[in-house]
Design an enzyme around this catalytic site. Sequence first.
Site, PDB file in Angstrom:
ATOM      1  N   SER A   1      -3.583  88.180  82.374  1.00  0.00           N
ATOM      2  CA  SER A   1      -2.360  88.378  83.172  1.00  0.00           C
ATOM      3  C   SER A   1      -2.100  89.874  83.307  1.00  0.00           C
ATOM      4  CB  SER A   1      -1.166  87.737  82.441  1.00  0.00           C
ATOM      5  OG  SER A   1       0.057  88.176  82.984  1.00  0.00           O
TER       6      SER A   1
ATOM      7  N   TYR B   1       3.870  86.688  74.696  1.00  0.00           N
ATOM      8  CA  TYR B   1       3.056  86.260  75.842  1.00  0.00           C
ATOM      9  C   TYR B   1       2.113  87.400  76.257  1.00  0.00           C
ATOM     10  CZ  TYR B   1       1.499  84.781  80.414  1.00  0.00           C
ATOM     11  OH  TYR B   1       0.699  84.451  81.485  1.00  0.00           O
TER      12      TYR B   1
HETATM   13  P1  NDP Z   1       0.944  75.861  85.120  1.00  0.00           P
HETATM   14  O1  NDP Z   1       2.070  75.635  84.165  1.00  0.00           O
HETATM   15  O2  NDP Z   1       1.083  75.374  86.513  1.00  0.00           O
HETATM   16  O3  NDP Z   1      -0.410  75.263  84.493  1.00  0.00           O
HETATM   17  C1  NDP Z   1      -0.711  75.468  83.126  1.00  0.00           C
HETATM   18  C2  NDP Z   1      -1.841  74.554  82.715  1.00  0.00           C
HETATM   19  O4  NDP Z   1      -2.125  74.810  81.315  1.00  0.00           O
HETATM   20  C3  NDP Z   1      -1.486  73.080  82.834  1.00  0.00           C
HETATM   21  O5  NDP Z   1      -2.577  72.372  83.382  1.00  0.00           O
HETATM   22  C4  NDP Z   1      -1.259  72.647  81.395  1.00  0.00           C
HETATM   23  O6  NDP Z   1      -1.673  71.298  81.203  1.00  0.00           O
HETATM   24  C5  NDP Z   1      -2.228  73.584  80.641  1.00  0.00           C
HETATM   25  N1  NDP Z   1      -1.832  73.666  79.245  1.00  0.00           N
HETATM   26  C6  NDP Z   1      -0.722  74.246  78.716  1.00  0.00           C
HETATM   27  N2  NDP Z   1      -0.671  74.019  77.389  1.00  0.00           N
HETATM   28  C7  NDP Z   1      -1.757  73.268  77.077  1.00  0.00           C
HETATM   29  C8  NDP Z   1      -2.257  72.686  75.889  1.00  0.00           C
HETATM   30  N3  NDP Z   1      -1.605  72.831  74.704  1.00  0.00           N
HETATM   31  N4  NDP Z   1      -3.402  71.972  75.918  1.00  0.00           N
HETATM   32  C9  NDP Z   1      -4.066  71.806  77.101  1.00  0.00           C
HETATM   33  N5  NDP Z   1      -3.648  72.330  78.266  1.00  0.00           N
HETATM   34  C10 NDP Z   1      -2.506  73.049  78.258  1.00  0.00           C
HETATM   35  O7  NDP Z   1       0.711  77.449  85.102  1.00  0.00           O
HETATM   36  P2  NDP Z   1      -0.359  78.376  85.862  1.00  0.00           P
HETATM   37  O8  NDP Z   1      -1.304  77.598  86.658  1.00  0.00           O
HETATM   38  O9  NDP Z   1       0.402  79.451  86.506  1.00  0.00           O
HETATM   39  O10 NDP Z   1      -1.063  79.016  84.589  1.00  0.00           O
HETATM   40  C11 NDP Z   1      -2.449  78.986  84.354  1.00  0.00           C
HETATM   41  C12 NDP Z   1      -2.824  80.229  83.565  1.00  0.00           C
HETATM   42  O11 NDP Z   1      -2.538  81.375  84.334  1.00  0.00           O
HETATM   43  C13 NDP Z   1      -2.046  80.394  82.268  1.00  0.00           C
HETATM   44  O12 NDP Z   1      -2.939  80.858  81.270  1.00  0.00           O
HETATM   45  C14 NDP Z   1      -1.011  81.470  82.607  1.00  0.00           C
HETATM   46  O13 NDP Z   1      -0.624  82.200  81.484  1.00  0.00           O
HETATM   47  C15 NDP Z   1      -1.819  82.310  83.569  1.00  0.00           C
HETATM   48  N6  NDP Z   1      -1.079  83.171  84.497  1.00  0.00           N
HETATM   49  C16 NDP Z   1      -0.141  82.647  85.363  1.00  0.00           C
HETATM   50  C17 NDP Z   1       0.506  83.493  86.257  1.00  0.00           C
HETATM   51  C18 NDP Z   1       1.553  83.005  87.206  1.00  0.00           C
HETATM   52  O14 NDP Z   1       2.311  83.845  87.712  1.00  0.00           O
HETATM   53  N7  NDP Z   1       1.642  81.728  87.495  1.00  0.00           N
HETATM   54  C19 NDP Z   1       0.163  84.916  86.323  1.00  0.00           C
HETATM   55  C20 NDP Z   1      -0.813  85.342  85.364  1.00  0.00           C
HETATM   56  C21 NDP Z   1      -1.425  84.494  84.515  1.00  0.00           C
HETATM   57  P3  NDP Z   1      -0.834  70.189  80.384  1.00  0.00           P
HETATM   58  O15 NDP Z   1       0.592  70.628  80.362  1.00  0.00           O
HETATM   59  O16 NDP Z   1      -1.073  68.922  81.130  1.00  0.00           O
HETATM   60  O17 NDP Z   1      -1.473  70.210  79.025  1.00  0.00           O
HETATM   61  C1  8X3 Z   2       2.331  85.730  84.355  1.00  0.00           C
HETATM   62  C2  8X3 Z   2       2.786  86.947  85.066  1.00  0.00           C
HETATM   63  O1  8X3 Z   2       4.473  88.857  85.050  1.00  0.00           O
HETATM   64  O2  8X3 Z   2       5.304  86.624  84.525  1.00  0.00           O
HETATM   65  O3  8X3 Z   2       1.349  86.033  83.458  1.00  0.00           O
HETATM   66  O4  8X3 Z   2       3.987  87.821  82.926  1.00  0.00           O
HETATM   67  S1  8X3 Z   2       4.198  87.580  84.326  1.00  0.00           S
END
Ligand code: NDP
Ligand code: 8X3
Length: 251
Positions: free
Chosen positions: A136, A149
């Site tokens: 991120s 985080y």
């Molecule tokens: P979502 O919440 O839409 O998706 C997150 C996914 O992670 C879900 O499929 C969830 O599945 C899975 N997950 C969470 N906890 C667990 C667990 N304990 N075991 C298995 N699976 C898990 O978020 P995003 O798609 O945005 O996030 C995906 C990645 O991108 C993350 O690592 C996030 O930190 C990162 N990210 C997101 C950004 C954003 O702005 N959206 C920016 C930068 C990075 P389930 O709950 O079914 O287990």
């Molecule tokens: C997710 C982006 O800026 O909310 O990783 O941390 S931010």
Amino acid sequence: MTKTVLVTGATAGFGAATARRFAGAGWNVIVTGRRADRLERLAEELGPERVHAAAFDIRDGAAIDAALASLPDRFRGIDALVNNAGLALGTKPAFEADLGQWRTMIDTNVTGLVTITYRLLPTLIERRGAIINISSIAATYPYTGGNVYGGTKAFVRQFSLGLRSDLHGKGVRVTSIEPGMAETEFTLVRTGGDKAASDTVYQGANPMTAEDIAETLFWVATLPPHLNVNTLEIMPVSQSFAGFQVHRGAG
Ligand code: NDP
Ligand code: 8X3
């Protein structure tokens, strides 16, 4: 030969879009996450012959082992691992934060990610595969309430670079993808299901979409095999940097 990708966290957001992108290009896809119903729906949508659903909690090492041990034969040779499962919990400063939430982020974003990576390294080395880790912008740019985080995502970035070094000569690619604001369920999860708060974050901001990130991951995974993107920071045009904060007065 058909290639296979394992995508963690494919029940929503980036992971679901990534599964669609790779399956659409003819890859076999292993989709994982805790919500089995969503994985089953995705497998139905994309074709059960192309998609294998494995529901497990990435924090549970034994569950990871069991899921990998029970992969059908045609999904066993994994060419790409997309370490996407992850979450942020809470936005409070450290002195008001919840220790349980901190531990959940570390167990998921760090321990879960390294465990599945470790388990898949032999296959990825054998197949000269690719590891794509979702870090991120929070790995590089600190912000109030980002504390643990951001720490977990800095780990993901540095672990990726360390892996690159360890895998020297093995032909395995490793990339740290570092996205900024993208509209997914991320903020809904972070705020404990506060839909209004989540909508406020993205409203009028023209954020990135899950499909934008999926396209980027697909590009990274399908570059000619002699190329490695080490780190890739990506933001919506609408997001940029703010200055340092300065507190004046006592304390
Ligand atoms: P979502 O919440 O839409 O998706 C997150 C996914 O992670 C879900 O499929 C969830 O599945 C899975 N997950 C969470 N906890 C667990 C667990 N304990 N075991 C298995 N699976 C898990 O978020 P995003 O798609 O945005 O996030 C995906 C990645 O991108 C993350 O690592 C996030 O930190 C990162 N990210 C997101 C950004 C954003 O702005 N959206 C920016 C930068 C990075 P389930 O709950 O079914 O287990
Ligand atoms: C997710 C982006 O800026 O909310 O990783 O941390 S931010």
